[in-house]
Design an enzyme around this catalytic site. Sequence first.
Site, PDB file in Angstrom:
ATOM      1  N   TYR A  60       0.966  -1.057   0.035  1.00  7.29           N
ATOM      2  CA  TYR A  60       0.211  -0.011  -0.148  1.00  7.29           C
ATOM      3  C   TYR A  60       0.906   1.269  -0.126  1.00  7.29           C
ATOM      4  CZ  TYR A  60      -4.768  -2.137   0.877  1.00  7.29           C
ATOM      5  OH  TYR A  60      -5.922  -2.606   0.885  1.00  7.29           O
TER       6      TYR A  60
ATOM      7  N   LYS B  55       3.256 -15.557   3.211  1.00  6.10           N
ATOM      8  CA  LYS B  55       3.390 -16.338   2.001  1.00  6.10           C
ATOM      9  C   LYS B  55       5.125 -16.540   1.829  1.00  6.10           C
ATOM     10  CE  LYS B  55       2.026 -18.331  -1.832  1.00  6.10           C
ATOM     11  NZ  LYS B  55       1.056 -19.400  -2.088  1.00  6.10           N
TER      12      LYS B  55
ATOM     13  N   ASP C 197      -3.004 -18.631   1.383  1.00 10.15           N
ATOM     14  CA  ASP C 197      -3.621 -19.377   0.583  1.00 10.15           C
ATOM     15  C   ASP C 197      -4.468 -20.368   1.480  1.00 10.15           C
ATOM     16  OD1 ASP C 197      -1.526 -20.680   0.702  1.00 10.15           O
ATOM     17  OD2 ASP C 197      -1.467 -21.258  -1.394  1.00 10.15           O
TER      18      ASP C 197
ATOM     19  N   ASP D 128     -12.117  -9.118   5.187  1.00  9.01           N
ATOM     20  CA  ASP D 128     -13.062  -9.044   4.533  1.00  9.01           C
ATOM     21  C   ASP D 128     -13.959 -10.564   4.580  1.00  9.01           C
ATOM     22  OD1 ASP D 128     -13.381  -6.415   3.664  1.00  9.01           O
ATOM     23  OD2 ASP D 128     -13.875  -6.959   1.781  1.00  9.01           O
TER      24      ASP D 128
ATOM     25  N   ASP E 283      -6.104  -7.140   4.299  1.00  3.53           N
ATOM     26  CA  ASP E 283      -7.297  -6.454   3.833  1.00  3.53           C
ATOM     27  C   ASP E 283      -8.069  -7.537   3.076  1.00  3.53           C
ATOM     28  OD1 ASP E 283      -8.959  -4.392   2.486  1.00  3.53           O
ATOM     29  OD2 ASP E 283      -7.995  -4.938   0.432  1.00  3.53           O
TER      30      ASP E 283
HETATM   31  C1  IPM Z   1     -10.443  -1.325   3.930  1.00  2.00           C
HETATM   32  C2  IPM Z   1     -10.740  -0.699   2.564  1.00  2.00           C
HETATM   33  C3  IPM Z   1      -9.416   0.089   2.269  1.00  2.00           C
HETATM   34  C4  IPM Z   1      -8.113  -0.730   2.309  1.00  2.00           C
HETATM   35  C5  IPM Z   1      -9.523   0.944   1.137  1.00  2.00           C
HETATM   36  C6  IPM Z   1     -10.850   1.611   0.939  1.00  2.00           C
HETATM   37  C7  IPM Z   1      -8.639   2.101   0.595  1.00  2.00           C
HETATM   38  O1  IPM Z   1     -10.906  -1.758   1.803  1.00  2.00           O
HETATM   39  O2  IPM Z   1     -10.260  -0.252   4.921  1.00  2.00           O
HETATM   40  O3  IPM Z   1     -10.146  -2.353   3.971  1.00  2.00           O
HETATM   41  O4  IPM Z   1      -7.902  -1.284   1.108  1.00  2.00           O
HETATM   42  O5  IPM Z   1      -7.520  -0.532   3.283  1.00  2.00           O
HETATM   43 MN    MN Z   2     -10.643  -3.735   2.610  1.00  2.00          MN
END
Ligand code: IPM
Ligand code: MN
Length: 357
Positions: free
Chosen positions: A141, A190, A222, A250, A246
Amino acid sequence: MKKIVVLPGDGIGPETMKQGLKVLRAISEKYSVEMEFEEYLMGGCAIDKYDNPYPPVTEKACLEADSVLLGAVGGPKWDNVEASKRAESGLLRLRKSLNAFANLRPAKLQPQLISSSSIKEEVLGESLDIMVVRELTGGAYFGEKGRRETENGMSAWDLMIYNTVEIKRVSRVAFEIAGLRNNKLTLVDKANVLESSRLWRETVTEMAKEYPDVMLNCMYVDNAAMQLIRNPSQFDVIVTENLFGDILSDEASMLTGSLGMLPSASLNENGKGIFEPIHGSAPDIAGKNIANPIATILSCGMMLQYSFKINEAANKIYDAVSNVLDKGYRCADIMMPSMIRVGTEEMGDLIAAEIYK
Ligand code: IPM
Ligand code: MN
Protein backbone atom coordinates in the site's frame (compact mmCIF):
# COMPACT_ATOMS: atom_id res chain seq x y z
CA MET A 1 -11.51 15.78 28.93
CA LYS A 2 -11.18 13.59 25.85
CA LYS A 3 -11.06 15.48 22.58
CA ILE A 4 -12.66 13.43 19.84
CA VAL A 5 -12.60 14.40 16.19
CA VAL A 6 -15.68 13.14 14.37
CA LEU A 7 -15.49 12.56 10.62
CA PRO A 8 -19.02 11.51 9.59
CA GLY A 9 -18.00 11.19 5.93
CA ASP A 10 -20.39 10.28 3.12
CA GLY A 11 -23.48 8.19 2.39
CA ILE A 12 -24.82 6.54 5.53
CA GLY A 13 -21.81 7.84 7.54
CA PRO A 14 -23.55 10.89 9.05
CA GLU A 15 -26.70 9.05 10.15
CA THR A 16 -24.88 6.08 11.69
CA MET A 17 -22.38 8.41 13.37
CA LYS A 18 -25.25 10.33 14.94
CA GLN A 19 -26.29 7.13 16.72
CA GLY A 20 -22.72 6.44 17.85
CA LEU A 21 -22.53 9.90 19.42
CA LYS A 22 -25.92 9.40 21.05
CA VAL A 23 -24.58 6.27 22.75
CA LEU A 24 -21.33 7.99 23.76
CA ARG A 25 -23.29 10.85 25.33
CA ALA A 26 -25.18 8.28 27.38
CA ILE A 27 -21.85 6.73 28.44
CA SER A 28 -20.48 10.14 29.27
CA GLU A 29 -23.34 10.81 31.69
CA LYS A 30 -23.35 7.37 33.21
CA TYR A 31 -19.60 7.02 33.78
CA SER A 32 -18.72 10.71 34.03
CA VAL A 33 -16.20 10.48 31.22
CA GLU A 34 -15.91 13.93 29.72
CA MET A 35 -15.86 13.91 25.96
CA GLU A 36 -15.82 16.80 23.55
CA PHE A 37 -16.76 16.19 19.91
CA GLU A 38 -15.66 18.28 16.94
CA GLU A 39 -16.77 17.52 13.40
CA TYR A 40 -14.60 17.85 10.29
CA LEU A 41 -14.91 16.90 6.64
CA MET A 42 -13.25 13.81 5.23
CA GLY A 43 -13.87 11.81 2.06
CA GLY A 44 -16.19 12.84 -0.77
CA CYS A 45 -17.70 15.77 1.15
CA ALA A 46 -14.16 17.13 1.64
CA ILE A 47 -13.41 16.66 -2.07
CA ASP A 48 -16.50 18.79 -2.83
CA LYS A 49 -15.46 21.58 -0.50
CA TYR A 50 -11.64 21.51 -0.61
CA ASP A 51 -10.84 19.39 -3.66
CA ASN A 52 -8.97 17.16 -1.20
CA PRO A 53 -10.37 14.09 0.64
CA TYR A 54 -8.18 14.72 3.71
CA PRO A 55 -7.61 18.48 3.79
CA PRO A 56 -5.04 20.13 6.09
CA VAL A 57 -7.70 21.49 8.51
CA THR A 58 -8.97 17.96 9.08
CA GLU A 59 -5.46 16.57 9.40
CA LYS A 60 -4.48 19.21 11.95
CA ALA A 61 -7.57 18.46 14.06
CA CYS A 62 -6.93 14.70 13.89
CA LEU A 63 -3.32 15.10 14.97
CA GLU A 64 -4.37 17.19 17.97
CA ALA A 65 -7.26 14.95 19.05
CA ASP A 66 -7.22 12.12 21.58
CA SER A 67 -9.11 9.96 19.16
CA VAL A 68 -10.82 9.96 15.76
CA LEU A 69 -14.24 8.54 14.93
CA LEU A 70 -14.85 7.91 11.25
CA GLY A 71 -18.19 7.16 9.56
CA ALA A 72 -17.77 5.92 6.01
CA VAL A 73 -16.26 7.60 2.98
CA GLY A 74 -16.62 7.59 -0.79
CA GLY A 75 -19.36 6.91 -3.28
CA PRO A 76 -19.99 6.77 -7.04
CA LYS A 77 -20.11 10.55 -7.25
CA TRP A 78 -16.34 10.67 -6.67
CA ASP A 79 -15.34 7.51 -8.55
CA ASN A 80 -14.00 9.42 -11.50
CA VAL A 81 -11.73 11.87 -9.74
CA GLU A 82 -8.00 11.29 -10.20
CA ALA A 83 -6.43 8.58 -8.04
CA SER A 84 -4.60 10.90 -5.67
CA LYS A 85 -7.83 12.74 -4.84
CA ARG A 86 -10.05 9.72 -4.32
CA ALA A 87 -11.62 9.14 -0.92
CA GLU A 88 -9.47 5.97 -0.60
CA SER A 89 -6.30 7.97 -0.86
CA GLY A 90 -7.59 10.29 1.87
CA LEU A 91 -8.16 7.27 4.07
CA LEU A 92 -4.61 6.02 3.51
CA ARG A 93 -3.23 9.47 4.32
CA LEU A 94 -5.33 9.62 7.50
CA ARG A 95 -3.93 6.25 8.63
CA LYS A 96 -0.37 7.25 7.79
CA SER A 97 -0.55 10.70 9.37
CA LEU A 98 -1.69 9.21 12.68
CA ASN A 99 0.79 6.34 12.31
CA ALA A 100 -2.12 3.98 12.95
CA PHE A 101 -0.21 0.80 12.14
CA ALA A 102 -2.27 -1.77 14.05
CA ASN A 103 -5.68 -2.41 12.58
CA LEU A 104 -7.91 -4.53 14.79
CA ARG A 105 -10.82 -6.14 12.97
CA PRO A 106 -12.89 -8.41 15.16
CA ALA A 107 -15.10 -10.90 13.33
CA LYS A 108 -17.43 -11.91 16.08
CA LEU A 109 -20.66 -13.70 15.47
CA GLN A 110 -23.53 -12.44 17.58
CA PRO A 111 -25.24 -15.70 18.57
CA GLN A 112 -28.64 -14.13 17.84
CA LEU A 113 -27.63 -13.76 14.19
CA ILE A 114 -26.11 -17.16 13.47
CA SER A 115 -28.57 -17.91 10.69
CA SER A 116 -27.48 -14.79 8.73
CA SER A 117 -24.06 -16.30 8.09
CA SER A 118 -23.41 -17.68 4.63
CA ILE A 119 -21.61 -20.61 6.31
CA LYS A 120 -23.45 -23.62 7.72
CA GLU A 121 -24.01 -23.58 11.47
CA GLU A 122 -22.10 -26.83 11.97
CA VAL A 123 -19.02 -25.33 10.30
CA LEU A 124 -19.24 -22.15 12.37
CA GLY A 125 -19.25 -24.10 15.62
CA GLU A 126 -20.44 -22.84 18.98
CA SER A 127 -19.08 -19.37 18.79
CA LEU A 128 -17.03 -17.56 16.22
CA ASP A 129 -14.76 -14.87 17.56
CA ILE A 130 -11.69 -14.04 15.49
CA MET A 131 -9.53 -10.94 15.84
CA VAL A 132 -7.63 -10.00 12.70
CA VAL A 133 -4.68 -7.72 13.43
CA ARG A 134 -3.72 -6.19 10.12
CA GLU A 135 -0.57 -4.14 9.57
CA LEU A 136 -1.93 -0.85 8.20
CA THR A 137 0.82 1.59 7.26
CA GLY A 138 3.29 -0.49 5.27
CA GLY A 139 3.64 -3.13 2.58
CA ALA A 140 2.45 -2.74 -1.00
CA TYR A 141 0.00 0.00 0.00
CA PHE A 142 2.79 2.39 0.89
CA GLY A 143 5.88 0.97 -0.84
CA GLU A 144 7.36 2.67 -3.87
CA LYS A 145 5.08 2.47 -6.89
CA GLY A 146 5.65 3.40 -10.45
CA ARG A 147 5.23 2.83 -14.14
CA ARG A 148 7.63 2.51 -16.97
CA GLU A 149 7.33 2.04 -20.73
CA THR A 150 9.00 -1.21 -21.80
CA GLU A 151 9.33 -3.06 -25.09
CA ASN A 152 6.36 -5.17 -23.92
CA GLY A 153 4.17 -2.20 -23.24
CA MET A 154 3.65 -0.35 -19.99
CA SER A 155 4.84 -2.02 -16.80
CA ALA A 156 3.77 -1.05 -13.26
CA TRP A 157 4.91 -2.00 -9.77
CA ASP A 158 4.00 -1.66 -6.09
CA LEU A 159 6.83 -2.58 -3.80
CA MET A 160 5.87 -4.79 -0.87
CA ILE A 161 8.49 -3.75 1.65
CA TYR A 162 8.73 -4.21 5.44
CA ASN A 163 11.38 -3.62 8.06
CA THR A 164 11.66 -5.39 11.40
CA VAL A 165 10.53 -2.33 13.36
CA GLU A 166 7.24 -2.33 11.44
CA ILE A 167 6.81 -6.07 11.84
CA LYS A 168 7.59 -6.07 15.54
CA ARG A 169 5.37 -3.21 16.62
CA VAL A 170 2.22 -4.65 15.08
CA SER A 171 3.10 -8.20 16.14
CA ARG A 172 3.55 -7.00 19.71
CA VAL A 173 0.00 -5.69 19.66
CA ALA A 174 -1.17 -9.07 18.35
CA PHE A 175 0.77 -11.09 20.96
CA GLU A 176 -0.65 -8.92 23.70
CA ILE A 177 -4.21 -9.27 22.49
CA ALA A 178 -3.71 -13.02 22.17
CA GLY A 179 -2.52 -13.04 25.79
CA LEU A 180 -5.76 -11.40 26.88
CA ARG A 181 -7.82 -13.91 24.89
CA ASN A 182 -6.99 -17.59 24.33
CA ASN A 183 -3.20 -17.40 23.88
CA LYS A 184 -3.42 -18.49 20.28
CA LEU A 185 -1.84 -16.47 17.48
CA THR A 186 -1.63 -17.30 13.78
CA LEU A 187 0.85 -15.45 11.57
CA VAL A 188 -0.40 -15.44 8.00
CA ASP A 189 2.23 -14.98 5.28
CA LYS A 190 3.52 -16.33 1.98
CA ALA A 191 6.95 -17.33 3.23
CA ASN A 192 7.26 -20.09 0.62
CA VAL A 193 7.50 -17.40 -2.07
CA LEU A 194 7.94 -13.86 -0.75
CA GLU A 195 11.10 -12.51 0.85
CA SER A 196 9.10 -9.96 2.88
CA SER A 197 7.08 -12.86 4.30
CA ARG A 198 10.26 -14.71 5.22
CA LEU A 199 11.31 -11.67 7.25
CA TRP A 200 7.90 -11.60 8.95
CA ARG A 201 8.18 -15.28 9.83
CA GLU A 202 11.72 -15.02 11.22
CA THR A 203 10.90 -11.92 13.23
CA VAL A 204 7.61 -13.14 14.66
CA THR A 205 8.98 -16.61 15.48
CA GLU A 206 11.84 -14.97 17.37
CA MET A 207 9.41 -12.70 19.25
CA ALA A 208 7.32 -15.70 20.30
CA LYS A 209 10.08 -16.55 22.82
CA GLU A 210 9.10 -13.43 24.76
CA TYR A 211 5.52 -14.71 24.97
CA PRO A 212 5.89 -18.30 26.20
CA ASP A 213 2.18 -18.56 27.00
CA VAL A 214 1.08 -17.70 23.49
CA MET A 215 1.01 -20.54 20.99
CA LEU A 216 2.20 -19.23 17.63
CA ASN A 217 1.25 -20.96 14.43
CA CYS A 218 2.41 -19.84 10.95
CA MET A 219 0.17 -20.36 7.93
CA TYR A 220 0.42 -19.53 4.24
CA VAL A 221 -2.17 -17.05 3.09
CA ASP A 222 -3.79 -19.32 0.48
CA ASN A 223 -4.29 -22.00 3.09
CA ALA A 224 -5.57 -19.43 5.60
CA ALA A 225 -8.19 -18.26 3.09
CA MET A 226 -9.36 -21.85 2.77
CA GLN A 227 -9.20 -22.69 6.49
CA LEU A 228 -11.27 -19.63 7.34
CA ILE A 229 -14.29 -21.12 5.63
CA ARG A 230 -13.42 -24.77 6.29
CA ASN A 231 -12.86 -24.60 10.02
CA PRO A 232 -13.01 -21.00 11.26
CA SER A 233 -13.02 -21.81 14.96
CA GLN A 234 -9.38 -22.95 14.78
CA PHE A 235 -8.47 -19.23 14.66
CA ASP A 236 -8.34 -16.83 17.54
CA VAL A 237 -5.97 -13.95 16.77
CA ILE A 238 -4.51 -13.56 13.27
CA VAL A 239 -1.63 -11.18 12.51
CA THR A 240 -0.68 -10.35 8.95
CA GLU A 241 0.67 -7.75 6.56
CA ASN A 242 -1.45 -5.02 5.01
CA LEU A 243 -2.71 -6.52 1.74
CA PHE A 244 -3.28 -10.04 3.07
CA GLY A 245 -5.08 -8.47 6.03
CA ASP A 246 -7.30 -6.41 3.75
CA ILE A 247 -8.47 -9.54 1.96
CA LEU A 248 -8.69 -11.93 4.91
CA SER A 249 -10.53 -9.47 7.14
CA ASP A 250 -13.26 -9.14 4.51
CA GLU A 251 -13.48 -12.91 4.31
CA ALA A 252 -13.59 -13.28 8.10
CA SER A 253 -16.27 -10.60 8.37
CA MET A 254 -18.50 -12.49 5.97
CA LEU A 255 -18.49 -15.50 8.32
CA THR A 256 -20.57 -13.41 10.67
CA GLY A 257 -23.07 -12.69 7.92
CA SER A 258 -23.61 -9.10 8.88
CA LEU A 259 -21.21 -6.46 7.69
CA GLY A 260 -23.45 -3.87 9.31
CA MET A 261 -22.38 -5.17 12.70
CA LEU A 262 -18.59 -5.05 12.59
CA PRO A 263 -16.38 -2.33 14.08
CA SER A 264 -12.66 -1.70 13.74
CA ALA A 265 -9.84 0.14 15.47
CA SER A 266 -6.57 1.41 14.00
CA LEU A 267 -4.04 2.21 16.69
CA ASN A 268 -0.66 3.89 16.96
CA GLU A 269 2.06 3.34 19.55
CA ASN A 270 0.16 5.31 22.21
CA GLY A 271 -3.18 3.65 21.66
CA LYS A 272 -4.50 6.73 19.91
CA GLY A 273 -6.44 5.79 16.88
CA ILE A 274 -9.15 5.81 14.30
CA PHE A 275 -12.37 3.95 15.06
CA GLU A 276 -14.71 3.10 12.20
CA PRO A 277 -17.25 0.56 11.03
CA ILE A 278 -15.90 -1.82 8.39
CA HIS A 279 -18.87 -1.32 6.08
CA GLY A 280 -18.85 1.23 3.28
CA SER A 281 -20.88 4.37 2.72
CA ALA A 282 -23.82 2.54 1.05
CA PRO A 283 -25.02 5.62 -0.88
CA ASP A 284 -28.07 3.72 -2.19
CA ILE A 285 -29.65 3.60 1.26
CA ALA A 286 -28.31 6.90 2.62
CA GLY A 287 -30.75 9.28 4.30
CA LYS A 288 -33.55 6.70 4.48
CA ASN A 289 -33.21 5.79 8.16
CA ILE A 290 -32.61 2.13 7.31
CA ALA A 291 -28.83 1.75 7.74
CA ASN A 292 -27.66 -0.36 10.66
CA PRO A 293 -25.77 1.85 13.15
CA ILE A 294 -24.46 -1.06 15.26
CA ALA A 295 -21.00 -1.23 13.62
CA THR A 296 -20.46 2.46 14.37
CA ILE A 297 -21.77 2.07 17.91
CA LEU A 298 -19.44 -0.89 18.52
CA SER A 299 -16.56 1.18 17.08
CA CYS A 300 -17.29 3.75 19.79
CA GLY A 301 -17.02 0.84 22.24
CA MET A 302 -13.62 -0.06 20.80
CA MET A 303 -12.50 3.55 21.29
CA LEU A 304 -13.40 3.35 24.98
CA GLN A 305 -11.68 -0.03 25.29
CA TYR A 306 -8.47 0.47 23.32
CA SER A 307 -7.86 4.21 23.39
CA PHE A 308 -9.30 5.38 26.68
CA LYS A 309 -8.97 2.02 28.45
CA ILE A 310 -12.34 2.33 30.17
CA ASN A 311 -13.31 -1.32 29.89
CA GLU A 312 -16.39 -1.02 32.04
CA ALA A 313 -17.91 1.56 29.72
CA ALA A 314 -16.87 -0.36 26.60
CA ASN A 315 -18.46 -3.54 27.95
CA LYS A 316 -21.59 -1.59 28.74
CA ILE A 317 -21.89 -0.75 25.03
CA TYR A 318 -21.22 -4.33 23.93
CA ASP A 319 -23.83 -5.62 26.42
CA ALA A 320 -26.34 -2.96 25.39
CA VAL A 321 -26.10 -4.09 21.75
CA SER A 322 -26.49 -7.71 22.75
CA ASN A 323 -29.52 -6.94 24.95
CA VAL A 324 -31.27 -5.05 22.18
CA LEU A 325 -30.71 -7.99 19.81
CA ASP A 326 -32.00 -10.38 22.50
CA LYS A 327 -35.19 -8.36 22.66
CA GLY A 328 -35.71 -9.04 18.97
CA TYR A 329 -34.96 -5.61 17.47
CA ARG A 330 -33.37 -5.70 14.02
CA CYS A 331 -32.40 -3.26 11.29
CA ALA A 332 -33.28 -4.16 7.69
CA ASP A 333 -29.93 -5.84 6.92
CA ILE A 334 -30.31 -8.38 9.72
CA MET A 335 -34.11 -8.64 9.72
CA MET A 336 -35.58 -12.10 10.24
CA PRO A 337 -39.11 -13.50 10.51
CA SER A 338 -40.88 -12.71 13.81
CA MET A 339 -38.35 -10.02 14.74
CA ILE A 340 -39.14 -6.33 15.22
CA ARG A 341 -37.85 -4.13 12.44
CA VAL A 342 -36.47 -0.75 13.47
CA GLY A 343 -34.74 2.12 11.68
CA THR A 344 -31.35 3.74 12.25
CA GLU A 345 -32.62 6.29 14.79
CA GLU A 346 -34.71 3.79 16.75
CA MET A 347 -31.80 1.36 16.97
CA GLY A 348 -29.63 4.18 18.33
CA ASP A 349 -32.32 5.13 20.85
CA LEU A 350 -32.80 1.53 22.00
CA ILE A 351 -29.08 1.01 22.58
CA ALA A 352 -28.69 4.37 24.34
CA ALA A 353 -31.64 3.51 26.59
CA GLU A 354 -29.88 0.26 27.62
CA ILE A 355 -26.84 2.29 28.66
CA TYR A 356 -28.91 4.31 31.12
CA LYS A 357 -30.30 1.15 32.73
C1 IPM B 1 -10.38 -1.23 3.99
C2 IPM B 1 -10.62 -0.69 2.61
C3 IPM B 1 -9.46 0.21 2.26
C4 IPM B 1 -8.19 -0.62 2.28
C5 IPM B 1 -9.60 0.98 0.95
C6 IPM B 1 -10.91 1.71 0.85
C7 IPM B 1 -8.43 1.90 0.73
O1 IPM B 1 -10.78 -1.72 1.70
O2 IPM B 1 -10.34 -0.43 4.94
O3 IPM B 1 -10.24 -2.44 4.14
O4 IPM B 1 -7.87 -1.28 1.28
O5 IPM B 1 -7.50 -0.61 3.30
MN1 MN C 1 -10.75 -3.71 2.61
